[in-house]
Design a protein around this motif. Sequence first.
Motif, mmCIF file in Angstrom:
data_model
loop_
_atom_site.group_PDB
_atom_site.id
_atom_site.type_symbol
_atom_site.label_atom_id
_atom_site.label_comp_id
_atom_site.label_asym_id
_atom_site.label_seq_id
_atom_site.Cartn_x
_atom_site.Cartn_y
_atom_site.Cartn_z
ATOM 1 N N ILE A 216 12.105 64.847 29.516
ATOM 2 C CA ILE A 216 12.378 66.173 30.204
ATOM 3 C C ILE A 216 10.955 66.579 30.753
ATOM 4 C CG2 ILE A 216 12.938 68.416 29.823
ATOM 5 C CD1 ILE A 216 15.034 67.359 27.795
ATOM 6 N N GLY A 217 9.875 66.588 30.052
ATOM 7 C CA GLY A 217 8.652 66.904 30.796
ATOM 8 C C GLY A 217 8.241 66.278 31.936
ATOM 9 N N GLU A 218 8.461 64.831 31.594
ATOM 10 C CA GLU A 218 8.239 64.095 33.133
ATOM 11 C C GLU A 218 9.156 64.462 34.475
ATOM 12 O OE1 GLU A 218 7.279 59.806 30.552
ATOM 13 O OE2 GLU A 218 9.031 60.082 31.496
ATOM 14 N N VAL A 219 10.333 64.972 33.920
ATOM 15 C CA VAL A 219 11.175 65.280 35.127
ATOM 16 C C VAL A 219 10.756 66.674 35.661
ATOM 17 C CG1 VAL A 219 13.391 66.322 35.742
ATOM 18 C CG2 VAL A 219 13.336 64.016 34.644
ATOM 19 N N LYS A 337 19.739 61.716 35.517
ATOM 20 C CA LYS A 337 20.072 60.281 34.913
ATOM 21 C C LYS A 337 18.996 60.098 34.005
ATOM 22 C CE LYS A 337 23.144 58.123 38.310
ATOM 23 N NZ LYS A 337 23.596 57.207 39.247
ATOM 24 N N TYR A 338 17.844 60.253 34.442
ATOM 25 C CA TYR A 338 16.622 59.890 33.593
ATOM 26 C C TYR A 338 16.592 60.667 32.111
ATOM 27 C CZ TYR A 338 11.729 58.867 32.456
ATOM 28 O OH TYR A 338 10.668 58.515 32.017
ATOM 29 N N VAL A 339 16.944 62.036 32.150
ATOM 30 C CA VAL A 339 17.072 62.676 30.803
ATOM 31 C C VAL A 339 18.347 62.239 30.069
ATOM 32 C CG1 VAL A 339 15.609 64.408 31.767
ATOM 33 C CG2 VAL A 339 18.122 64.620 31.771
ATOM 34 N N GLY A 340 19.484 61.865 30.276
ATOM 35 C CA GLY A 340 20.547 61.757 29.652
ATOM 36 C C GLY A 340 21.490 62.484 29.725
ATOM 37 N N GLU A 341 22.818 62.238 29.418
ATOM 38 C CA GLU A 341 24.021 63.072 29.401
ATOM 39 C C GLU A 341 23.831 64.370 28.556
ATOM 40 O OE1 GLU A 341 28.824 63.362 29.044
ATOM 41 O OE2 GLU A 341 27.682 61.509 29.156
ATOM 42 N N GLN A 342 23.031 64.207 27.318
ATOM 43 C CA GLN A 342 23.289 65.140 26.437
ATOM 44 C C GLN A 342 22.304 66.272 26.625
ATOM 45 O OE1 GLN A 342 22.398 62.001 26.121
ATOM 46 N NE2 GLN A 342 20.196 61.951 25.272
ATOM 47 N N ASN A 343 21.386 65.866 27.642
ATOM 48 C CA ASN A 343 20.206 66.853 27.916
ATOM 49 C C ASN A 343 20.489 67.555 29.248
ATOM 50 O OD1 ASN A 343 18.553 66.494 25.401
ATOM 51 N ND2 ASN A 343 18.233 64.460 26.721
#
Length: 408
Positions: A216-219, A337-343
């Motif tokens: 999340i931080g990278e995004v 997409k990078y962080v995933g559906e749950q986030n």
Amino acid sequence: MKKIFQSYKTLPTDVWWLLGADVALQLINAAFALLLNYVMIDHGYKDYDITSINGNRYLAVLICAYPLTLISERINLKNLLLIGSVTAPLLSLATLWCIHFHISELLRLVTFLWGVSFSLVQIMALPILMNITTEENETEAISLFFAIGSFTTIICGLFNYLANLVFPDFSNISLLALYCFVACFGPFFIYKLNDIHPKSKAEQVYRTTKSDWRKIGEVLIPVFLIAFGAGFTIPFINLFFKFVHNVEAPVFSLINTIAFVLVVLGGFINPIIKRKLGYKFAITFFQSLAIIALFLLGTTEWIQGYAYAPLIAMGLFIVRQPLMNIAGPLTTELSMKYVGEQNRKLVSAIISAIWSGSWFISAVLFSILREMKIAYSNIIFITVGFYILGVVWYYLLILKFEKSTSTS
């Protein structure tokens, strides 16, 4: 051309209802972006006063973004969307009333509440959109979601220009009031949506892990860099055209219409560009060209005394808009997409908070810089610097994403 639009036919009905509601909301957003600063100038507000007051709207989104994600886990999201679609046009009218009577302190409060009402739809819309689509058509849905802002800007810009030709005595504030009344149809589209119930307790047990927070931080870093930079220029670009090149509201509306026709066309070919060329080219190449165009736009202040300067500035603005906007849906899709559906819902809220918080801070700094008589060109160059850092970070993020998907 038929092939380009074929994939959009498979979108679920609820997607179209949600997009219809967003059209009503974005109609106000686009009209106010084009005309509100001109209206405030007409009513005696200085440019630094305008930016300071507008900053309250961004502050509102910053404050309520995360609480909204918590509330959304417990109630029917359709109710949140309905409240936002009802209150947004009413608060927009209240904003115009305060400006007309020059009640500045009440105006600050109303613009704050206005920001809250927009948040109820804008923060929740994207995660909902991705949940009601499939992997095969989510790119199309996101592209349409982003294209709405461009589409409404085209409509508003063209209508503003033609209205000025046909009814030259029809004021800018009257035009904005008209858009507010039209936007009152928004709740109808929300009403047609199926209920969007919160997840069951069994589905809510997921907790964001340390690895999730790293992603999340990278995004969020490139989002902050681009959002903070954009806050110095994008909300106030009409002030640049007004005070540097003496471009009035009808002409500014017309050049936005032309620019956003190109934005919409670019948005429809987004899925094709991504599938054929990948994120790396589709995001970084077009954003780099947009940065060059923005830099050149800022330099037109150096030649503002020449008759051709406004034409060059308008041409660069028209070119820059589609180049920067074509990457918007793709950076959002990449991030989700990078962080995933749950986030996704969490990230959507944080991104909204970052954009609004950054624009609030940028608006405050812009107000201070203009009160210090800092040239508009130098303020635009601040945006250019932050954009460059953001694009470099997106390039590195794409490399990480491609590596993770190739090894999974």
